[in-house]
Enzyme design. Sequence first.
Site, PDB file in Angstrom:
ATOM      1  CE1 TYR A  66      -3.143  -2.935   0.336  1.00 43.98           C
ATOM      2  CE2 TYR A  66      -3.487  -2.402   2.639  1.00 43.98           C
ATOM      3  CZ  TYR A  66      -3.761  -3.182   1.545  1.00 43.98           C
ATOM      4  OH  TYR A  66      -4.668  -4.211   1.663  1.00 43.98           O
ATOM      5  CB  SER A 212     -13.846  -5.439  -0.617  1.00 43.96           C
ATOM      6  OG  SER A 212     -14.077  -4.467  -1.579  1.00 43.96           O
ATOM      7  N   PRO A 213     -15.729  -5.189   2.607  1.00 47.97           N
ATOM      8  CG  PRO A 213     -15.820  -4.441   4.825  1.00 47.97           C
ATOM      9  CD  PRO A 213     -14.879  -4.579   3.651  1.00 47.97           C
ATOM     10  CG  LEU A 214     -19.112  -1.228   3.733  1.00 47.26           C
ATOM     11  CD1 LEU A 214     -18.855   0.207   4.173  1.00 47.26           C
ATOM     12  CD2 LEU A 214     -20.523  -1.667   4.137  1.00 47.26           C
ATOM     13  CD  GLN A 216     -13.670  -1.542  -3.977  1.00 52.67           C
ATOM     14  OE1 GLN A 216     -13.344  -0.368  -4.113  1.00 52.67           O
ATOM     15  NE2 GLN A 216     -12.943  -2.418  -3.315  1.00 52.67           N
ATOM     16  CG  LEU A 219     -23.172  -4.087   0.409  1.00 46.67           C
ATOM     17  CD1 LEU A 219     -22.247  -5.095   1.069  1.00 46.67           C
ATOM     18  CD2 LEU A 219     -24.621  -4.556   0.497  1.00 46.67           C
ATOM     19  N   GLY A 221     -25.414   2.178  -0.242  1.00 50.59           N
ATOM     20  CA  GLY A 221     -26.646   2.709  -0.821  1.00 50.59           C
ATOM     21  C   GLY A 221     -26.452   4.040  -1.532  1.00 50.59           C
TER      22      GLY A 221
END
Length: 325
Positions: A66, A212-214, A216, A219, A221
């Site tokens: 990173y 990446s639990p959302l 990108q 989720l 909205g």
Amino acid sequence: MDGLKLRSVGRTDLQLSALGLGCWQFSNGRGLIGGYWSSIAERGVREIVETTLDGGINWFDTAEIYGRGGSERALAHALSTLDVASDNVVIATKWWPLGRRAASIAQTFPERVSCLSPYPITLHQIHQPFSLASIPSQMKEMARLHEQGLIRAVGVSNFSAAQMRAAHKALAGYGIPLASNQVKYSLLDRRIERNGVLDTAHDLGISIIAYSPLEQGILTGAFHRDAERLKVLRGARKLQVTAKRIETSRPLIDRLETFAKKYEATASQIALHALVTLHGELVFAIPGASNVRQAQENAGALHISLTEEERSEIQELSLRVVANG
């Protein structure tokens, strides 16, 4: 609303909050991997870190790749500026294996220590299963770091079920448990439930760390409320966040929004809470944050208590949306 308590990572004595902060965004826009995100000013990083800690999250996940150490340095600088004691925070980082042999783990470790100084590396992970060396050779080098007291736990990332078993077996020979496998996992990406990774984690007592639990940002909205946001996406993210995915995921987002109103929360908070409670205490998640608002939302997910019926409803709808792809 009750917060999620600290959890054991795998079969180690390491205790972490169910959510950590993914620090990929701290790469300062450097390098092929770090350039995925725009640069965040030093003050912005510090505010994100402070907000994260204030919200009850006690660990941060970064990596060598990173920003070529830029994320590690930015994180350590922010923590130092905030005068955070080293025993009040947990750092996880990752060795980049592409084109390297196992000896590189020890050779590059001093640089990881320098980048993160004065904060110790608690969880050290193999970032990808792409090394030129065998998994037993890599685990041997990790075990040496562990035996020297330089790290407290060993993890992997993006390993298949078979690779997890190989790493687990190799470490067991040194009396060290494999703590975790960091993989892509969300309510919209449930491949690890089909490819044996989740079952293997259950069987061997290895924690799953979901990156990446959302998905990108899908989720959250935000793209469902404002489709114009799609037009400003850049790079590889444009290939992942598409109009088709926004439309197929709408039924799930609508339900997350309904629960969000009930709990005075956000769709992202409901999604994160549902993910880290889907399989007891097996799954951790590391959402990122590019600003203070996102950091506040992440931490707020720790302080929601969905009912079993609500979790089941989200689970069923998630599976249906994934199946319809």
